[in-house]
Design an enzyme around this catalytic site. Structure first.
Site, PDB file in Angstrom:
ATOM      1  N   TYR A  76      10.304   7.965-100.330  1.00 57.41           N
ATOM      2  CA  TYR A  76      10.808   8.342 -98.992  1.00 57.41           C
ATOM      3  C   TYR A  76      10.013   8.821 -97.995  1.00 57.41           C
ATOM      4  O   TYR A  76       9.998   8.562 -96.802  1.00 57.41           O
ATOM      5  CB  TYR A  76      11.964   9.269 -99.385  1.00 57.41           C
ATOM      6  N   LYS A 104       9.069   7.138 -94.609  1.00 61.41           N
ATOM      7  CA  LYS A 104       9.597   7.678 -93.119  1.00 61.41           C
ATOM      8  C   LYS A 104       8.274   8.123 -92.226  1.00 61.41           C
ATOM      9  O   LYS A 104       8.352   8.063 -91.081  1.00 61.41           O
ATOM     10  CB  LYS A 104      10.317   9.048 -93.345  1.00 61.41           C
TER      11      LYS A 104
HETATM   12  P1  NAD Z   1      24.357   7.421 -95.882  1.00 58.06           P
HETATM   13  O1  NAD Z   1      23.940   7.148 -97.017  1.00 58.06           O
HETATM   14  O2  NAD Z   1      25.724   8.211 -95.443  1.00 58.06           O
HETATM   15  O3  NAD Z   1      24.279   6.018 -94.969  1.00 58.06           O
HETATM   16  C1  NAD Z   1      23.316   4.990 -95.131  1.00 58.06           C
HETATM   17  C2  NAD Z   1      23.894   3.595 -95.118  1.00 58.06           C
HETATM   18  O4  NAD Z   1      22.862   2.735 -95.281  1.00 58.06           O
HETATM   19  C3  NAD Z   1      24.929   3.422 -96.136  1.00 58.06           C
HETATM   20  O5  NAD Z   1      26.235   3.170 -95.567  1.00 58.06           O
HETATM   21  C4  NAD Z   1      24.272   2.282 -96.911  1.00 58.06           C
HETATM   22  O6  NAD Z   1      25.322   1.409 -97.426  1.00 58.06           O
HETATM   23  C5  NAD Z   1      23.305   1.512 -95.797  1.00 58.06           C
HETATM   24  N1  NAD Z   1      22.377   0.715 -96.522  1.00 58.06           N
HETATM   25  C6  NAD Z   1      21.798   1.004 -97.590  1.00 58.06           C
HETATM   26  N2  NAD Z   1      20.693   0.101 -97.790  1.00 58.06           N
HETATM   27  C7  NAD Z   1      21.064  -0.814 -96.787  1.00 58.06           C
HETATM   28  C8  NAD Z   1      20.462  -2.090 -96.697  1.00 58.06           C
HETATM   29  N3  NAD Z   1      19.573  -2.741 -97.394  1.00 58.06           N
HETATM   30  N4  NAD Z   1      20.954  -3.072 -95.683  1.00 58.06           N
HETATM   31  C9  NAD Z   1      22.080  -2.493 -94.921  1.00 58.06           C
HETATM   32  N5  NAD Z   1      22.753  -1.373 -94.958  1.00 58.06           N
HETATM   33  C10 NAD Z   1      22.125  -0.361 -95.952  1.00 58.06           C
HETATM   34  O7  NAD Z   1      22.986   8.349 -95.248  1.00 58.06           O
HETATM   35  P2  NAD Z   1      22.687   9.120 -93.765  1.00 58.06           P
HETATM   36  O8  NAD Z   1      22.538  10.414 -94.124  1.00 58.06           O
HETATM   37  O9  NAD Z   1      23.841   8.575 -92.694  1.00 58.06           O
HETATM   38  O10 NAD Z   1      21.104   8.508 -93.223  1.00 58.06           O
HETATM   39  C11 NAD Z   1      21.380   7.467 -92.304  1.00 58.06           C
HETATM   40  C12 NAD Z   1      19.733   7.529 -91.994  1.00 58.06           C
HETATM   41  O11 NAD Z   1      19.265   8.804 -91.658  1.00 58.06           O
HETATM   42  C13 NAD Z   1      18.819   7.127 -93.427  1.00 58.06           C
HETATM   43  O12 NAD Z   1      17.807   6.375 -92.768  1.00 58.06           O
HETATM   44  C14 NAD Z   1      18.187   8.426 -93.881  1.00 58.06           C
HETATM   45  O13 NAD Z   1      17.057   8.351 -94.509  1.00 58.06           O
HETATM   46  C15 NAD Z   1      18.183   9.247 -92.338  1.00 58.06           C
HETATM   47  N6  NAD Z   1      18.070  10.610 -92.700  1.00 58.06           N
HETATM   48  C16 NAD Z   1      19.349  11.587 -92.821  1.00 58.06           C
HETATM   49  C17 NAD Z   1      19.195  12.803 -92.998  1.00 58.06           C
HETATM   50  C18 NAD Z   1      20.473  13.633 -93.003  1.00 58.06           C
HETATM   51  O14 NAD Z   1      20.361  14.800 -93.062  1.00 58.06           O
HETATM   52  N7  NAD Z   1      21.568  12.813 -93.355  1.00 58.06           N
HETATM   53  C19 NAD Z   1      18.184  13.498 -92.729  1.00 58.06           C
HETATM   54  C20 NAD Z   1      16.960  12.720 -92.680  1.00 58.06           C
HETATM   55  C21 NAD Z   1      17.192  11.472 -92.460  1.00 58.06           C
END
Ligand code: NAD
Length: 301
Positions: A166, A170
């Protein structure tokens, strides 16, 4: 200040059925955008499920008077990513904003991480963002501009235990952001990234006491701003969450300079100067500084 409106603008958000992407989609729709809610409905680790969060969100946006369509393309596959963009242009006639947000986690300590764990995570986070943006690029160019927002993470620039896959994906997105900002400049395409922090299923076991401050609603406004025509910013990474927004600065210290010869022993001896944090140098100033040192060496010889 005038409201940052998106009337007639077409916004594609990947992974928008849940979490952060869902929050972004709702905001864009409320601001008048035509929103493509892409989500394959994957489990947290990328597994196939029977859930269809994109459908549910689109229903609710359309009930609230917004305009959205659901798309179930798996953006980690080049053909599906291209199909998402083709469909967007076919249905809405253009594409103004891409928010690359879809993500999965496959955390494992480094010795246990398999090639498959690395490839799957790279595929969704890095290649997915690459494919969707590359498919949208010619449309944006033809339209005279566009906006791309990548979703990176603190793990990409600081690292995190169990996230060799990851963190690498990133970090790659930061390189992609900065490079596309350079390549997009003449075409009016601005490319930025956020490193978010918010309570979603991805972080529910980590955030604990801070939960009440960690609503995705404290992240989305930055994505909206970076996506607006009026935003002049490009090539930046914004750290966003819990009500704080900050800019990731890349800097070097002044470092040590070696004239003509250089050995490992000289490096060891100069280690204090090489790592001295008291004289930071912005990357933008390094070239000038190097030029100056070359001049100094010439004068000294
Ligand atoms: P989440 O799991 O709630 O949402 C991610 C969504 O991506 C899911 O609904 C999933 O079905 C969809 N997805 C996964 N693979 C896919 C694909 N191949 N094609 C289409 N859709 C796909 O996660 P989140 O926390 O909302 O994360 C959103 C983004 O933010 C991610 O890239 C994550 O790495 C990044 N992020 C989140 C946090 C946090 O604090 N939540 C921190 C750092 C980075």
């Amino acid at each position: 200040m005038d409201q940052l409106g998106f009337d007639g603008k077409v916004v594609v958000i990947t992974g928008a059925g849940r979490g952060l992407g869902r929050s972004h989609a709702l905001q864009f729709a409320q601001r008048g955008a035509l929103v493509v809610v892409n989500d394959v409905g994957a489990g947290l680790h990328g597994e196939t499920t029977t859930e269809s969060p994109a459908d549910e969100l689109v229903k609710s946006i359309n009930q609230q008077g917004g305009t959205a369509i659901a798309d179930f393309s798996d953006i980690s596959q080049p053909q599906s990513a291209a199909a998402l963009v083709d469909r967007t242009v076919k249905e809405f006639g253009r594409i103004d904003v891409v928010v690359n947000n879809a993500g999965i986690l496959l955390d494992k300590s480094f010795p246990k991480m398999t090639n498959e764990d690395v490839e799957r995570v790279m595929r969704v986070h890095f290649f997915g963002s690459f494919y969707v943006t590359q498919a949208a690029w010619p449309h944006m160019k033809e339209q005279g501009g566009g906006r791309v927002v990548m979703t990176t993470s603190v793990a990409g620039y600081l690292g995190n235990f169990g996230q060799a896959n990851y963190g690498s994906a990133k970090a790659a997105l930061i390189g992609l952001t900065r490079t596309l900002a350079i390549e997009g400049a003449r075409a009016g395409i601005k490319v930025n990234a956020i490193a978010p922090g918010a309570l979603t299923r991805m972080t529910e076991n980590l955030i604990g006491d801070l939960a009440s401050r960690m609503d995705p609603g404290f992240v989305t406004p930055v994505v909206v701003y970076l996506s607006h025509d009026s935003c002049p910013v490009t090539g930046e990474v914004l750290i966003v969450g819990g009500g704080r927004v900050a800019r990731l600065l890349v800097e070097q210290n002044r470092g040590a300079f070696f004239a003509e010869t250089m050995s490992a022993e000289q490096v060891a001896e100069a280690w204090g100067t090489i790592t001295d944090p008291t004289q930071p140098l912005l990357i933008a100033d390094v070239a000038a500084e190097m030029g100056m040192i070359v001049e100094m060496n010439k004068q000294g010889s």
